[in-house]
Scaffold this active site. Structure first.
Site, PDB file in Angstrom:
ATOM      1  N   GLU A 431      47.818  33.504  33.859  1.00 23.59           N
ATOM      2  CA  GLU A 431      47.967  34.953  34.056  1.00 23.59           C
ATOM      3  C   GLU A 431      49.278  35.218  34.761  1.00 23.59           C
ATOM      4  O   GLU A 431      49.556  34.705  35.840  1.00 23.59           O
ATOM      5  CB  GLU A 431      46.806  35.458  34.917  1.00 23.59           C
ATOM      6  N   ASP A 504      44.444  34.294  38.682  1.00 23.44           N
ATOM      7  CA  ASP A 504      44.253  34.512  40.111  1.00 23.44           C
ATOM      8  C   ASP A 504      42.756  34.580  40.396  1.00 23.44           C
ATOM      9  O   ASP A 504      41.976  34.972  39.517  1.00 23.44           O
ATOM     10  CB  ASP A 504      44.900  35.843  40.529  1.00 23.44           C
ATOM     11  N   ASP A 506      41.027  36.716  41.741  1.00 21.91           N
ATOM     12  CA  ASP A 506      40.604  38.070  42.148  1.00 21.91           C
ATOM     13  C   ASP A 506      39.937  38.742  40.948  1.00 21.91           C
ATOM     14  O   ASP A 506      39.798  38.160  39.881  1.00 21.91           O
ATOM     15  CB  ASP A 506      41.828  38.880  42.620  1.00 21.91           C
ATOM     16  N   ASP A 508      40.938  41.005  38.937  1.00 24.07           N
ATOM     17  CA  ASP A 508      41.789  41.044  37.729  1.00 24.07           C
ATOM     18  C   ASP A 508      41.698  39.713  36.987  1.00 24.07           C
ATOM     19  O   ASP A 508      41.506  39.655  35.780  1.00 24.07           O
ATOM     20  CB  ASP A 508      43.241  41.311  38.144  1.00 24.07           C
TER      21      ASP A 508
END
Ligand code: 28F
Length: 647
Positions: A431, A504, A506, A508
């Site tokens: 990503e 990541d 998180d 997202d």
């Protein structure tokens, strides 16, 4: 006077002996071969004579006995071969059994004999190739008897051995072991042949006995080929009672029985000429197919099922699920086959005759049986649509393949491996560009490729294929893996043994993971089934104590590691981009030190439904579901030597 008779008799006598000698010299010319096939032709020839008598309307019963010692006795209840003196001065049966090609072509009523035997050469061939033959004829209240030996030599004058009110012909013969390589009669072949004959001649009863084993069979089908079709379909779901059509056109007798089956996508048409199967079809089958297609299309248009603008139903769609038996009877004078074998009918009139009978009678049937007609038309339409859909899918796959190979600009994003080695190479889908950058620097380029994803991955659950193909991210993934996608996907062509999603830690990142998993589940499911899809597990914390750096992947790991340390710095990684290439390699990419999660989906059908429903906009409940349903195994499987072996 006697002299003249003698001359004629001697002359024809010489011709007679020559005839049978010629057969014994070249048996293959008359029965095809001298192995088991030729042996059985003797039986077929004699039985065909009885069948011809039945077909001429005389007799309805044939008995075949295979005696111990492999002699064969055939008995019919026809009129009996005429036993009077033949114009050549010998009894008619002697002419029939001792003269090549004699007898039978025209029977006394002048109707053509429709013998199906090989060349229809008649009984003289059997006599010539037998050790002995006994002919017993019941006719005109008497019983006539004649015995021949060693290839047809008359060993005594024919004689009347009794009286009988019945009529019929019996021929008992023993194939000559000096001619045939085997004289063992194969009962199963007889069963197959005579069962078929009984189906083809409705009302004929054939009894078969094998005295060597005690086995016996009786074949009798008053429904004829309609029973034949029922027998072929006996283990299938049929859509209606067999359709039976018959008639005579251009001196050719035509019979058709047809029956459709559900959930069957093949057609099964058997055709026969004079009771002989024509494996390669021919003019009669062509006529049948043409008439069938015309009748169905005419009916469909007349009923408005097909509109003027609609294309005609295709013959193949109409014949999908069809079982049919087509039997025609053609006189010897116009009987023609294509090629050397008798497996393909050539007689041109047969096409027209079958077309005439089938189109006339089938149209009548379709109009009489509207609900069955509609069922069959719907059957054909469904086949048409299925074929269209398959064609569309194939075209789509072709278009996709072209698109994938054409989208050259995808290569710009992929950092490829040094050498092609699908068994050990890995593809990291990363990503963001910054993480992509440090992954490219930190990786081992011998076996690790990097594909950074810039934008959002499209939600493939809600997108039609052609939309999907407009998404560069998706296209770059398909192009990099190189194994196609969707129906066309072939996991064994993948350029990588592991596809590792690195995002990541998180929401997202989680969203991208889910979107990618959805794409793989929908379009490259086999990769998941084969355990080739992984999720990288970057650390959550970096622990700096003086100049010693350590990492923690979970909160309690952090507590354990930080417990007995003083003045340490703890950094919570917000994203992959906060790690430098070495750290990313050490913690997340190095097979020796990393931890990967292998993606398994236990119950694909359940997952299928869930992903379909969950792919709404509620990421949290989706993430929670994925965590509960998608089992994440901690997985690491490289050993030192594997990696070093690339050195
Ligand atoms: C077990 C084998 O061969 N059956 C036969 C007939 C009946 C007639 C026939 C045969 C000779 C030259 C006409 C009787 N009555 N079973 C048999 N059944 N052949 S062979 O005539 C052959 C004659 O041509 C027959 C009136 N017409 C014909």
């Amino acid at each position: 006077m006697a002299k003249i008779v003698n001359n004629v008799y001697d002359e024809s006598k010489i011709q007679v002996m020559q005839g049978l000698e010629a057969i014994r010299k070249r048996p293959g010319m008359y029965v095809g071969s001298t192995d088991s096939r030729g042996l059985h032709h003797l039986i077929w020839e004699i039985v065909d004579n009885s069948i011809d008598e039945v077909l001429s309307g005389n007799g309805n019963y044939i008995k075949i006995i295979i005696h111990k010692g492999n002699s064969v006795e055939v008995i019919d209840n026809g009129r009996g071969i005429p036993i009077g003196m033949h114009k050549t001065g010998v009894p008619t049966p002697q002419v029939v059994f001792c003269t090549l090609h004699a007898g039978g072509k025209f029977d006394s009523t002048g109707a053509y004999k429709v013998s199906g035997g090989l060349h229809g050469v008649g009984s003289s061939v059997v006599n010539a190739l037998s050790e002995w033959v006994e002919v017993t004829i019941a006719r005109e209240g008497k019983i006539f008897f004649q015995r021949y030996e060693n290839g047809g030599k008359k060993i005594n004058k024919s004689k009347i051995i009794g009286e009988s009110k019945k009529t019929g012909t019996t021929v008992h013969f023993k194939p000559d072991p000096t001619i045939f390589s085997t004289t063992i009669i194969d009962y199963k072949q007889c069963v197959q042949r005579f069962k078929e004959s009984a189906y083809l001649i409705k009302g004929l009863k054939i009894e078969l006995f094998d005295e060597r084993t005690g086995a016996s069979n009786t074949f009798f089908y008053h429904e004829g080929i309609a029973a034949f079709v029922k027998n072929i379909n006996q283990d299938k779901t049929t859509l209606h009672e067999p359709i039976y059509l018959e008639g005579t056109s251009m001196d050719i007798q035509v019979e058709v029985a047809m029956q459709y089956c559900a959930k069957t996508f093949t057609e099964n048409i058997s055709s026969f000429v004079n009771n002989i199967r024509t494996r390669d079809g021919g003019t009669h089958e062509t006529g049948f197919r043409t008439a069938l297609t015309k009748a169905f299309n005419e009916y469909a248009r007349m009923k408005g099922i097909l509109k003027d603008k609609d294309p005609n139903l295709d013959g193949a769609d109409i014949r999908e699920g069809l079982t049919a038996v087509l039997s025609v009877r053609i006189g010897e004078n116009i009987l023609q086959f294509e090629g050397q074998t008798k497996n393909k009918l050539g007689t041109a009139d047969a096409k027209t005759a079958v077309e005439n009978i089938v189109s006339e009678k089938l149209k009548f049937y379709l109009n009489e049986k509207g609900e069955i007609a509609n069922l069959l038309i719907q059957n054909a339409l469904r086949a048409f649509r299925a074929r269209e859909a398959a064609r569309k899918a194939r075209d789509e796959v072709r278009m996709i393949r072209q698109k994938i190979t054409k989208t050259a600009n995808l290569t710009g994003k992929l950092a490829p491996v040094q050498e092609k080695n699908p068994q050990t190479n890995e593809l990291f889908i990363v990503e963001g560009d910054s993480a992509g950058g440090s992954a490219k620097q930190g990786r081992d380029r011998r076996f690790q490729a990097i594909l950074p994803l810039r934008g959002k991955v499209i939600n493939s659950e809600k997108t039609k294929t052609d939309e999907l193909l407009k998404n560069e991210e998706i296209m770059s993934i398909i192009y990099s893996i190189g194994a196609g996608f969707g129906m066309d996907f072939n996991a064994s062509k993948s350029n990588y043994s592991k596809i590792i999603i690195m995002t990541d830690a998180d929401t997202d990142g989680a969203h991208i993971q889910i979107l990618l998993l959805t794409f793989f589940f929908r379009y490259m499911r086999e990769l998941i089934e084969r355990g080739q899809i992984y999720i990288a597990l970057p650390p959550l914390y970096k622990i700096t104590n003086k100049n010693n750096i350590d990492y923690a992947w979970t909160d309690e790991e952090l507590r354990e590691k930080a417990a007995n340390l003083k003045n340490i710095i703890i950094q919570r990684f917000k994203g992959l981009g906060e790690m430098n290439p070495e750290q990313l390699w050490e913690t997340t990419m190095n097979p020796m030190t990393r931890t990967l999660i292998k993606v398994n989906i236990e119950d694909f059908t359940d997952a299928d439904d869930r992903i379909a429903t969950l792919m709404g906009d509620d990421v949290e409940s989706r993430r929670e579901w994925i965590e509960n349903n998608v089992s994440f195994e901690y997985e690491d499987n490289f050993t030192l030597e594997e990696v070093e072996s690339d050195e």
